[in-house]
Write an enzyme that holds these catalytic residues in place. Structure first.
Site, PDB file in Angstrom:
ATOM      1  N   SER A 157       0.125  -1.011  -0.163  1.00 38.20           N
ATOM      2  CA  SER A 157       0.114  -0.389  -0.248  1.00 38.20           C
ATOM      3  C   SER A 157       0.596   0.959   0.100  1.00 38.20           C
ATOM      4  O   SER A 157       1.558   1.429  -0.954  1.00 38.20           O
ATOM      5  CB  SER A 157      -1.180   0.222   0.798  1.00 38.20           C
ATOM      6  OG  SER A 157      -2.076   0.705   1.085  1.00 38.20           O
ATOM      7  N   ARG A 227     -11.501   5.872   9.819  1.00 36.94           N
ATOM      8  CA  ARG A 227     -10.808   4.382  10.153  1.00 36.94           C
ATOM      9  C   ARG A 227     -12.439   3.640   9.545  1.00 36.94           C
ATOM     10  O   ARG A 227     -11.859   2.566   9.104  1.00 36.94           O
ATOM     11  CB  ARG A 227     -10.549   4.346  11.421  1.00 36.94           C
ATOM     12  CG  ARG A 227      -9.837   2.461  11.743  1.00 36.94           C
ATOM     13  CD  ARG A 227      -8.769   2.726  10.730  1.00 36.94           C
ATOM     14  NE  ARG A 227      -7.991   1.202  11.292  1.00 36.94           N
ATOM     15  CZ  ARG A 227      -7.188   1.125  10.473  1.00 36.94           C
ATOM     16  NH1 ARG A 227      -7.046   1.401   9.733  1.00 36.94           N
ATOM     17  NH2 ARG A 227      -6.710  -0.339  11.090  1.00 36.94           N
ATOM     18  N   ASP A 320      -9.265  -6.403  -4.349  1.00 34.62           N
ATOM     19  CA  ASP A 320      -8.219  -5.512  -3.552  1.00 34.62           C
ATOM     20  C   ASP A 320      -9.454  -4.228  -4.437  1.00 34.62           C
ATOM     21  O   ASP A 320      -8.852  -4.262  -5.793  1.00 34.62           O
ATOM     22  CB  ASP A 320      -6.870  -5.867  -3.518  1.00 34.62           C
ATOM     23  CG  ASP A 320      -7.053  -3.937  -2.890  1.00 34.62           C
ATOM     24  OD1 ASP A 320      -7.872  -2.812  -2.910  1.00 34.62           O
ATOM     25  OD2 ASP A 320      -5.221  -3.801  -2.816  1.00 34.62           O
ATOM     26  N   HIS A 353      -7.849  -5.612   0.065  1.00 33.40           N
ATOM     27  CA  HIS A 353      -7.021  -4.684   0.146  1.00 33.40           C
ATOM     28  C   HIS A 353      -5.369  -5.189   1.215  1.00 33.40           C
ATOM     29  O   HIS A 353      -4.801  -5.280   1.634  1.00 33.40           O
ATOM     30  CB  HIS A 353      -7.057  -3.207   0.369  1.00 33.40           C
ATOM     31  CG  HIS A 353      -5.763  -2.065   0.738  1.00 33.40           C
ATOM     32  ND1 HIS A 353      -4.958  -2.274  -0.913  1.00 33.40           N
ATOM     33  CD2 HIS A 353      -5.147  -1.633   1.488  1.00 33.40           C
ATOM     34  CE1 HIS A 353      -3.721  -0.951  -0.573  1.00 33.40           C
ATOM     35  NE2 HIS A 353      -4.121  -1.162   0.567  1.00 33.40           N
ATOM     36  N   ASP A 354      -6.277  -5.708   2.420  1.00 31.60           N
ATOM     37  CA  ASP A 354      -5.510  -6.573   3.298  1.00 31.60           C
ATOM     38  C   ASP A 354      -5.045  -7.415   3.333  1.00 31.60           C
ATOM     39  O   ASP A 354      -4.295  -7.875   4.383  1.00 31.60           O
ATOM     40  CB  ASP A 354      -6.048  -6.675   4.554  1.00 31.60           C
ATOM     41  CG  ASP A 354      -6.951  -4.822   5.762  1.00 31.60           C
ATOM     42  OD1 ASP A 354      -5.716  -3.536   4.916  1.00 31.60           O
ATOM     43  OD2 ASP A 354      -7.435  -5.196   6.244  1.00 31.60           O
TER      44      ASP A 354
END
Lengths: 385, 205
Positions: A157, A227, A320, A353-354
């Site tokens: 990222s 968040r 992602d 994405h994680d």
């Protein structure tokens, strides 16, 4: 504490002042910082010819503690899946350096640090940063550690963006760049998500124009909402569905506007735990750096790296949607125009994405194979006649 | 330097690639050919492969490897970004070989391609006896084969003309991958596979 068998074990976070009034940090914008402190950790051993160093760049909310355990930790470092003895970044083989980036809030100088000129927290007086500034500070740490050549710079990222920036601007200093789930130019949608996160923070009644720390308060609501929303973009519909489905938060639940569904409870938890470890100003500054990152737009962007080719590994994950596979393809296409040696994989994973933080064997095997492969072939270094 | 040997058919392909060329190897497997070209012939280049074990093996060798779908994603490569494209036993496994060849013609001025020959006499006998052909070059049962298209050499060559590729050289191979002793003689009947060296020309359609 978990079994330390495949972990680097107990780690210590070091702190070093890399810039001072006699050697200030000159930013890409031309502004100067008279005091820059950096938090970092190292794992493994630097070999005799100092050729086995691997630099880890962290993502938006990461820190220097990428692997192992600190006293009192309930979880290991954020890249425990990747770094450790026998792991993809094998600490029996590599000397790993992992630092908190400039503008961060986990021990390195950032907007909530004290402004030496005023004795107060910087707040919004902290200068805007650029990806190049992160790299400048990383390079200062590398020099401080007595390393002249890195075997690799690795990041996911925002970390991957730093690796890319480093490889394009100071290619002679690294042999390999590993750019995972990154982007070389955010899309309008990417910027839009960042913008809403920043708005949540700045419109919080406790933001106080960025002076919240001096007033002993914090924009908790805004930061937690930023968040929570960002976290949705880090996972995927399939990931959320398999983890939570439509499960209720409690066995006995009455419809209302509270936390009815498990996924709501999870997001709330994510938001709350984030408050304890992250600073609202860092969130603003670091997301802005990503918004403006566009390294291939620079004139002769590839000139330096064509002179001193770096081997690239670019990895994306097919689910992602924060930085979709197309972002990685764009990086590969640009590097390929310079005839640079690029390896690219799009890894199947349902976790969005994680995924770059998770134990996904084909992904970790790829990173290992790349780092441990022969590095002598650097594409254009076998200059055609 | 360490001893390096490569498979017979790859050696024949390598012989037609100039030292220092930029090579795109589509379906590069574990990177055997590229590795040899890079280390022995000062070539540069990339391999393309999708089979997971082969991908990892190529990466472990230090060969640049790009994982993509040849049918859909060749737009990764800019026009004239390579000097030569190698397609070893890959064309027959693509969805639309004709469209891929048209794209490759833009990416590089030369293409070296290996194709199994459905017209081999042994295959013809198998068909006469009522069975689908099988051989060292076509070893699969019909239901598990990765090959989507089967062609004889005489049916293959008109496609080259159609997409604008000129045959510079045709090398018929035996089942073991060596050039045939009597070369072109009755190639469509006797060759188990063939290597074509193709050059960019004008398309006829």
């Amino acid at each position: 504490m978990a079994d330390l068998g495949d972990s680097v074990g107990l780690t210590t976070t070091h702190s070093v002042q890399l810039f001072d009034p006699t050697h200030p940090l000159v930013l890409a914008s031309g502004e100067r910082l008279d005091e820059v402190v950096v938090a970092y950790e190292t794992y493994g051993r630097l070999n005799a010819d100092r050729s086995n160093a691997v630099y880890i760049c962290h993502a938006l909310t990461g820190d220097a503690h990428s692997a192992g355990w600190r006293p009192g930790d309930r979880r290991p470092g954020w890249w425990e899946t990747m770094i450790g003895p026998g792991k993809a970044i094998d600490t029996n083989r590599w000397f790993v350096v992992s630092s908190n980036l400039l503008g961060g809030c986990q021990g390195s100088t950032g907007p909530s640090s004290t402004n030496p000129a005023t004795g107060e927290p910087w707040g919004l007086d902290f200068p805007l940063l650029d990806m190049a500034d992160f790299v400048t500070v990383h390079r200062a740490l590398v020099a401080h550690l007595g390393i002249t050549q890195l075997h690799a710079v690795v990041g996911g990222s925002l970390g991957g963006m730093q690796a890319l920036q480093w490889a394009l601007t100071y290619p002679a200093e690294l042999t390999n760049a590993v750019v995972i789930a990154a982007s070389s130019r955010l899309t309008a949608q990417n910027i839009a998500f960042s913008a809403v996160g920043r708005q949540a923070i700045m419109r919080d009644e406790n933001f106080l124009g960025g002076r919240f720390a001096s007033e002993q308060t914090n924009p908790d609501v805004g930061l937690a909402i930023a968040r929570m929303m960002a976290h949705i973009t880090y996972t995927s519909e399939e990931g959320f569905q398999s983890k939570f489905g439509r499960n209720p938060q409690r066995e006995e639940s009455f419809p209302g506007f509270g936390v009815d569904f498990a996924v709501e409870g999870y997001l709330q938890h994510q938001g709350e735990t984030f408050l304890a470890r992250f600073d609202a100003l860092s969130y603003l500054y670091l997301t802005r750096v990503m918004d403006y990152f566009d390294p291939f737009a620079a004139e002769n962007a590839l000139a330096a790296v064509i002179e001193e080719p770096v081997r690239f590994l670019v990895v994306s994950f097919d689910s992602d949607w924060r930085f979709s596979t197309e972002h990685s393809r764009r990086i590969v296409r640009h590097l390929a125009t310079g005839q640079l040696p690029v390896t690219f994989r799009d890894i199947r994973s349902p976790w969005g994405h994680d995924s770059f933080l998770l134990k996904i064997d084909p992904y970790l095997d790829t990173v290992r194979a790349f780092l441990e492969s022969r590095s002598d072939y650097r594409g254009t270094s076998w200059e055609r006649t | 330097m360490t001893q390096m040997t490569i498979r017979d058919d790859l050696r024949v392909v390598a012989r037609h690639i100039h030292a220092g060329s930029r090579v795109l190897d589509l379906g590069c497997g574990d990177g055997e050919l590229l590795n040899w070209l890079i280390r022995r012939r000062e070539c540069t280049g990339s391999g393309v492969e999708r089979q997971p074990d082969a991908v990892l093996a190529a990466i472990a060798r230090g060969v640049p490897l790009i994982e993509l779908d040849i049918d859909d994603e060749l737009d990764m490569f800019a026009p004239d970004s390579y000097d030569v494209v190698v397609l070893s036993r890959t064309l027959e496994a693509l969805f639309r070989p004709d469209l891929v060849l048209r794209q490759l013609r833009v990416i590089a001025p030369r293409i070296i391609l290996t194709m199994p020959n459905f017209g081999l006499w042994r295959h013809r006998l198998r068909l006469l006896s009522g069975h689908m052909p099988r051989s060292r070059d076509l070893p699969y049962s019909w239901y598990e084969t990765p090959n989507l298209h089967f062609t004889t050499l005489v049916d293959l060559e008109p496609l080259f003309a159609e997409v604008g590729l000129v045959v510079e050289k045709r090398i018929p191979l035996t089942a073991s991958g060596r050039p045939r002793t009597f070369g072109q003689l009755a190639a469509n009947l006797m060759a188990s596979s063939a290597i074509y060296v193709l050059q960019r020309g004008a398309p006829t359609s």
